[in-house]
Design an enzyme around this catalytic site. Structure first.
Site, PDB file in Angstrom:
ATOM      1  N   HIS A 185      -0.487   0.510  -6.499  1.00 65.71           N
ATOM      2  CA  HIS A 185      -0.254   1.903  -6.686  1.00 65.71           C
ATOM      3  C   HIS A 185       0.231   2.090  -8.449  1.00 65.71           C
ATOM      4  O   HIS A 185       0.522   3.021  -8.722  1.00 65.71           O
ATOM      5  CB  HIS A 185       0.609   2.984  -6.019  1.00 65.71           C
ATOM      6  CG  HIS A 185       0.248   4.136  -5.737  1.00 65.71           C
ATOM      7  ND1 HIS A 185       1.001   5.179  -6.639  1.00 65.71           N
ATOM      8  CD2 HIS A 185      -0.758   4.972  -5.015  1.00 65.71           C
ATOM      9  CE1 HIS A 185       0.568   6.500  -6.172  1.00 65.71           C
ATOM     10  NE2 HIS A 185      -0.501   6.101  -5.064  1.00 65.71           N
ATOM     11  N   HIS A 285     -13.011   6.497  -4.834  1.00 71.08           N
ATOM     12  CA  HIS A 285     -11.531   7.306  -4.315  1.00 71.08           C
ATOM     13  C   HIS A 285     -11.500   8.556  -3.913  1.00 71.08           C
ATOM     14  O   HIS A 285     -12.276   9.501  -4.749  1.00 71.08           O
ATOM     15  CB  HIS A 285     -10.706   7.030  -5.908  1.00 71.08           C
ATOM     16  CG  HIS A 285      -9.391   7.388  -5.626  1.00 71.08           C
ATOM     17  ND1 HIS A 285      -8.933   8.680  -6.301  1.00 71.08           N
ATOM     18  CD2 HIS A 285      -8.306   6.581  -5.272  1.00 71.08           C
ATOM     19  CE1 HIS A 285      -7.656   8.782  -5.971  1.00 71.08           C
ATOM     20  NE2 HIS A 285      -7.200   7.731  -5.525  1.00 71.08           N
TER      21      HIS A 285
END
Length: 382
Positions: A185, A285
């Site tokens: 992340h 995504h």
């Protein structure tokens, strides 16, 4: 056919929809949003509407070029996300006008369905392991989890051990054959990414996502040399010009552009084709809503290098509303055996529940990502 109006709808849990209306009664939907900056993107859509009203919506490529090149300043998350949602809606109109799905207009499908993964989360290893088992019980054959909470440039081995315990708990819960993606992340800096990657070899990961921020592409080849799994990134890159640096630098095995951030269907298709030329896989995504997922699946249908699709059903962000709440036919995303079918209806293939969208837009949202700090008080990457 002429565009008559663009209307945005800010809806829970953290999404922004746009509807483009025409004088022939055909409307198209898109999902232009930067999570945590939805109001800003809505303002950008309103500005771009000045050019679009009165134009023929079927000239998708030309509209994209004008919206991108017609301003002196270009690129970045806000503008490219605004263009993305508009682009999705224009393709939706074109498909509806011709009575065919978008993927037919882009050359026709190379697949009928695509593998999907489920997000899992939890603050403790047992929580994450339970979430993983629940996802597998629902038919998913792959899951993705965050690797760590905040981590300093150089941090403790105790934090590293917590990461390993969490991953081990999930692997023990689901066995060796379930795909397991681990998302750093962008929270981890290069020194600790090196440490973690060396320790993660035994877990047979499907991929490691954003081992460092995409700002630090020059570090990727060094990390790739020691990585125990393919490296994935790209959700915070917004155009083919951003991804050009990824391919030139090397070391990335999977790109993850977001068609609600990276200029929509038009631009993401070009990015995917660039990736194929470098033998790089595509995993779009999409932790967003149903219109975004529909746009993703139209691209998955035509991109040979697509292998798996993110989707947000049951994700921890979706507290107030979930993925299927805003569509008329909740079976439009047909999940089975860890796959989802490509929608075959006209346009993006989904019918938006407009009355419910209006109802929830009256409530809206002001979702913001949390602000984390390290133990020394300095701000941490989220």
């Amino acid at each position: 056919m002429k565009i008559t109006r663009l209307t945005t709808f800010l809806v829970p849990p953290r999404w922004l929809f746009v509807r483009i209306d025409t004088d022939e009664g055909i409307s198209g939907w898109g999902e232009p949003v930067v999570e945590g900056r939805a109001h800003t993107v809505a303002a950008a859509v309103e500005e771009l509407a000045d050019y679009l009203v009165g134009k023929d919506p079927r000239h998708v490529e030309d509209h994209w070029s004008v919206l991108y090149r017609g301003g002196f300043y270009r690129g970045g998350p806000v503008l490219m996300s605004a263009i993305a949602g508009i682009d999705q809606a224009l393709w939706d109109i074109k498909g509806k006008h011709l009575g065919v799905p978008v993927h037919t207009l882009l050359g026709g499908p190379v697949r009928e369905r695509i593998r999907v993964y489920s997000w899992i989360g939890g603050d403790r290893p047992a929580d994450t392991a339970k979430a993983a088992k629940d996802a597998v019980a629902r038919g998913f054959t792959a899951v993705k989890m965050n690797a760590t909470e905040e981590m300093h440039f150089v941090d403790t081995h105790a934090k590293v051990q917590r990461v390993l315990e969490n991953v081990q708990a999930v692997r023990d819960a689901v066995g060796p054959d379930i795909g397991l993606g681990l998302d750093f992340h962008g929270r981890v800096h290069k020194p600790m990414a090196k440490v973690l990657m060396r320790e993660l070899l035994p877990f047979k990961l499907m991929f490691i996502e954003e081992p460092v921020l995409s700002d630090h592409l020059e570090a990727i080849p060094e990390l790739a040399a020691i990585s125990p799994a393919p490296i994935a990134l790209g959700e915070r890159l917004y155009s083919r010009y951003d991804f050009k640096r990824v391919f030139a630098t090397g070391g990335v095995d999977i790109i993850q552009p977001d068609p609600s951030h990276a200029g929509g269907i038009t631009e993401t298709h070009k990015i995917a084709t660039m990736a194929e030329a470098y033998d790089v896989a595509l995993a779009l995504h999409c932790p967003l809503g149903p219109i975004a997922l529909a746009a993703n699946l139209q691209l998955d249908a035509i991109c040979h290098n697509a292998f798996i699709q993110e989707q947000s059903l049951g994700i921890h962000y979706n507290a107030a509303n979930d993925l299927l709440d805003y569509v008329v036919d909740r079976s439009v995303f047909a999940y089975e055996d860890g796959f989802v079918s490509i929608p075959g209806g006209p346009g993006l293939g989904v019918q938006v529940n407009e009355a419910y969208v209006a109802e929830r837009a009256a409530i809206g949202h002001r979702w913001r990502n949390p602000i984390w700090r390290h133990s020394d008080g300095s701000v941490a990457e989220w």
